[in-house]
Design a protein around this motif. Structure first.
Motif, PDB file in Angstrom:
ATOM      1  N   SER A  43      42.242  -9.456 -38.100  1.00 17.04           N
ATOM      2  CA  SER A  43      43.083  -8.411 -37.537  1.00 17.04           C
ATOM      3  C   SER A  43      42.395  -7.851 -36.303  1.00 17.04           C
ATOM      4  CB  SER A  43      43.300  -7.284 -38.556  1.00 17.04           C
ATOM      5  OG  SER A  43      44.065  -6.244 -37.967  1.00 17.04           O
ATOM      6  N   LEU A  44      43.060  -7.988 -35.150  1.00 17.45           N
ATOM      7  CA  LEU A  44      42.561  -7.425 -33.898  1.00 17.45           C
ATOM      8  C   LEU A  44      43.439  -6.242 -33.557  1.00 17.45           C
ATOM      9  CD1 LEU A  44      41.425 -10.354 -33.894  1.00 17.45           C
ATOM     10  CD2 LEU A  44      41.582 -10.274 -31.418  1.00 17.45           C
ATOM     11  N   GLY A  45      42.865  -5.042 -33.574  1.00 18.89           N
ATOM     12  CA  GLY A  45      43.620  -3.821 -33.331  1.00 18.89           C
ATOM     13  C   GLY A  45      44.102  -3.704 -31.896  1.00 18.89           C
ATOM     14  N   GLN A  46      44.683  -2.569 -31.611  1.00 13.76           N
ATOM     15  CA  GLN A  46      45.231  -2.295 -30.282  1.00 13.76           C
ATOM     16  C   GLN A  46      44.151  -2.312 -29.211  1.00 13.76           C
ATOM     17  OE1 GLN A  46      48.127   0.935 -30.006  1.00 13.76           O
ATOM     18  NE2 GLN A  46      46.849   1.820 -28.411  1.00 13.76           N
ATOM     19  N   ASN A  47      44.453  -2.934 -28.065  1.00 20.68           N
ATOM     20  CA  ASN A  47      43.589  -2.923 -26.888  1.00 20.68           C
ATOM     21  C   ASN A  47      42.228  -3.586 -27.123  1.00 20.68           C
ATOM     22  OD1 ASN A  47      43.284  -2.275 -24.120  1.00 20.68           O
ATOM     23  ND2 ASN A  47      41.957  -0.569 -24.681  1.00 20.68           N
ATOM     24  N   VAL A  48      42.214  -4.693 -27.839  1.00 22.52           N
ATOM     25  CA  VAL A  48      40.987  -5.461 -28.072  1.00 22.52           C
ATOM     26  C   VAL A  48      40.898  -6.559 -27.020  1.00 22.52           C
ATOM     27  CG1 VAL A  48      39.830  -7.063 -29.662  1.00 22.52           C
ATOM     28  CG2 VAL A  48      40.874  -4.962 -30.533  1.00 22.52           C
ATOM     29  N   TYR A  49      39.706  -6.743 -26.448  1.00 27.17           N
ATOM     30  CA  TYR A  49      39.460  -7.811 -25.481  1.00 27.17           C
ATOM     31  C   TYR A  49      38.485  -8.799 -26.097  1.00 27.17           C
ATOM     32  CZ  TYR A  49      37.561 -10.338 -21.519  1.00 27.17           C
ATOM     33  OH  TYR A  49      37.154 -11.337 -20.667  1.00 27.17           O
ATOM     34  N   VAL A  50      38.846 -10.096 -26.063  1.00 23.03           N
ATOM     35  CA  VAL A  50      37.980 -11.161 -26.582  1.00 23.03           C
ATOM     36  C   VAL A  50      37.760 -12.163 -25.451  1.00 23.03           C
ATOM     37  CG1 VAL A  50      37.673 -12.945 -28.323  1.00 23.03           C
ATOM     38  CG2 VAL A  50      38.913 -10.848 -28.911  1.00 23.03           C
ATOM     39  N   ALA A  51      36.518 -12.303 -25.010  1.00 22.57           N
ATOM     40  CA  ALA A  51      36.175 -13.133 -23.853  1.00 22.57           C
ATOM     41  C   ALA A  51      36.045 -14.606 -24.226  1.00 22.57           C
ATOM     42  CB  ALA A  51      34.866 -12.646 -23.234  1.00 22.57           C
ATOM     43  N   ASN A  52      35.975 -15.443 -23.197  1.00 20.22           N
ATOM     44  CA  ASN A  52      35.658 -16.854 -23.369  1.00 20.22           C
ATOM     45  C   ASN A  52      34.311 -16.982 -24.073  1.00 20.22           C
ATOM     46  OD1 ASN A  52      37.873 -18.091 -21.992  1.00 20.22           O
ATOM     47  ND2 ASN A  52      36.953 -17.432 -20.071  1.00 20.22           N
ATOM     48  N   GLY A  53      34.155 -18.010 -24.892  1.00 22.71           N
ATOM     49  CA  GLY A  53      32.871 -18.267 -25.531  1.00 22.71           C
ATOM     50  C   GLY A  53      32.574 -17.391 -26.729  1.00 22.71           C
ATOM     51  N   VAL A  54      33.523 -16.561 -27.155  1.00 23.93           N
ATOM     52  CA  VAL A  54      33.337 -15.724 -28.338  1.00 23.93           C
ATOM     53  C   VAL A  54      33.778 -16.502 -29.565  1.00 23.93           C
ATOM     54  CG1 VAL A  54      34.234 -13.675 -29.535  1.00 23.93           C
ATOM     55  CG2 VAL A  54      33.539 -13.524 -27.143  1.00 23.93           C
ATOM     56  N   SER A  55      33.040 -16.343 -30.663  1.00 25.10           N
ATOM     57  CA  SER A  55      33.396 -16.974 -31.926  1.00 25.10           C
ATOM     58  C   SER A  55      33.578 -15.886 -32.975  1.00 25.10           C
ATOM     59  CB  SER A  55      32.295 -17.944 -32.360  1.00 25.10           C
ATOM     60  OG  SER A  55      32.594 -18.495 -33.610  1.00 25.10           O
ATOM     61  N   ILE A  56      34.763 -15.837 -33.563  1.00 30.92           N
ATOM     62  CA  ILE A  56      35.080 -14.844 -34.586  1.00 30.92           C
ATOM     63  C   ILE A  56      35.424 -15.602 -35.870  1.00 30.92           C
ATOM     64  CG2 ILE A  56      36.680 -13.012 -35.252  1.00 30.92           C
ATOM     65  CD1 ILE A  56      36.952 -12.338 -32.271  1.00 30.92           C
ATOM     66  N   GLY A  57      34.721 -15.291 -36.951  1.00 27.84           N
ATOM     67  CA  GLY A  57      34.924 -15.972 -38.224  1.00 27.84           C
ATOM     68  C   GLY A  57      36.197 -15.544 -38.921  1.00 27.84           C
ATOM     69  N   LYS A  58      36.342 -15.953 -40.177  1.00 24.68           N
ATOM     70  CA  LYS A  58      37.559 -15.619 -40.913  1.00 24.68           C
ATOM     71  C   LYS A  58      37.454 -14.231 -41.541  1.00 24.68           C
ATOM     72  CE  LYS A  58      36.198 -17.918 -45.186  1.00 24.68           C
ATOM     73  NZ  LYS A  58      36.518 -18.976 -46.145  1.00 24.68           N
ATOM     74  N   GLY A  59      38.615 -13.575 -41.661  1.00 22.23           N
ATOM     75  CA  GLY A  59      38.688 -12.278 -42.314  1.00 22.23           C
ATOM     76  C   GLY A  59      38.032 -11.140 -41.567  1.00 22.23           C
ATOM     77  N   VAL A  60      37.812 -11.296 -40.269  1.00 28.32           N
ATOM     78  CA  VAL A  60      37.151 -10.252 -39.466  1.00 28.32           C
ATOM     79  C   VAL A  60      38.165  -9.174 -39.103  1.00 28.32           C
ATOM     80  CG1 VAL A  60      36.018  -9.788 -37.250  1.00 28.32           C
ATOM     81  CG2 VAL A  60      35.431 -11.839 -38.566  1.00 28.32           C
ATOM     82  N   LYS A  61      37.742  -7.918 -39.178  1.00 28.70           N
ATOM     83  CA  LYS A  61      38.594  -6.796 -38.783  1.00 28.70           C
ATOM     84  C   LYS A  61      37.969  -6.118 -37.576  1.00 28.70           C
ATOM     85  CE  LYS A  61      41.122  -2.799 -40.294  1.00 28.70           C
ATOM     86  NZ  LYS A  61      41.511  -1.927 -41.398  1.00 28.70           N
ATOM     87  N   ILE A  62      38.738  -6.054 -36.493  1.00 23.23           N
ATOM     88  CA  ILE A  62      38.286  -5.421 -35.261  1.00 23.23           C
ATOM     89  C   ILE A  62      39.221  -4.251 -34.981  1.00 23.23           C
ATOM     90  CG2 ILE A  62      37.848  -5.739 -32.804  1.00 23.23           C
ATOM     91  CD1 ILE A  62      37.423  -8.722 -33.367  1.00 23.23           C
ATOM     92  N   GLN A  63      38.660  -3.047 -34.993  1.00 23.14           N
ATOM     93  CA  GLN A  63      39.453  -1.841 -34.766  1.00 23.14           C
ATOM     94  C   GLN A  63      39.874  -1.717 -33.298  1.00 23.14           C
ATOM     95  OE1 GLN A  63      40.459   0.520 -36.956  1.00 23.14           O
ATOM     96  NE2 GLN A  63      39.492  -0.337 -38.766  1.00 23.14           N
ATOM     97  N   ASN A  64      40.644  -0.687 -32.988  1.00 22.24           N
ATOM     98  CA  ASN A  64      41.174  -0.456 -31.643  1.00 22.24           C
ATOM     99  C   ASN A  64      40.086  -0.292 -30.584  1.00 22.24           C
ATOM    100  OD1 ASN A  64      43.623  -0.375 -32.963  1.00 22.24           O
ATOM    101  ND2 ASN A  64      43.864   1.835 -32.791  1.00 22.24           N
TER     102      ASN A  64
END
Length: 126
Positions: free
Chosen positions: A48-69
């Motif tokens: 879940s990526l909350g409101q106004n989240v920025y994810v750049a090139n080369g980023v690795s996000i695993g499963k079930g990760v929660k990213i707040q606003n």
């Protein structure tokens, strides 16, 4: 929540979010309002990526990760499975932060790894 084109992909994004071509998004992931995922990013399933989240090139996000606003996840950041990023976090991954010298290559950044669960940050030795 208005689903956008849910029949052609197994993940969801809000109409105002941008997901660039080439981004790898796992099944069941939700990307909320005004977020931007760059084309070289990888996001696992069930995130879940909350409101106004920025994810750049080369980023690795695993499963079930929660990213707040309002979180910025820059190049070199690895979020392991089930990591949690609280509201308005920003990862600073520049080896020698200076405004006078622009950063133009991946070598200018250090790896930042966030382990499972909240507040488990560890940076590997260089």
């Amino acid at each position: 929540m208005t689903p956008e084109n849910t029949q052609s992909r197994p993940w969801w994004k809000h109409d105002s979010a941008y997901v660039d071509d080439g981004a790898q998004i796992g099944d069941g992931t939700k990307i909320w309002h005004f977020s931007h995922v760059m084309g070289g990013a990888t996001i696992g399933e069930g995130c879940s990526l909350g409101q106004n989240v920025y994810v750049a090139n080369g980023v690795s996000i695993g499963k079930g990760v929660k990213i707040q606003n309002n979180v910025s996840v820059y190049e070199g950041v690895i979020l392991e499975d089930y990591a949690f990023c609280g509201p308005s976090m920003v990862f600073t991954n520049v080896r020698t932060p200076r405004s006078e010298f622009p950063r133009n290559t991946s070598a200018d950044y250090t790896v930042t790894r966030v382990g499972r669960g909240p507040a488990s940050v560890r940076t590997p030795p260089s």
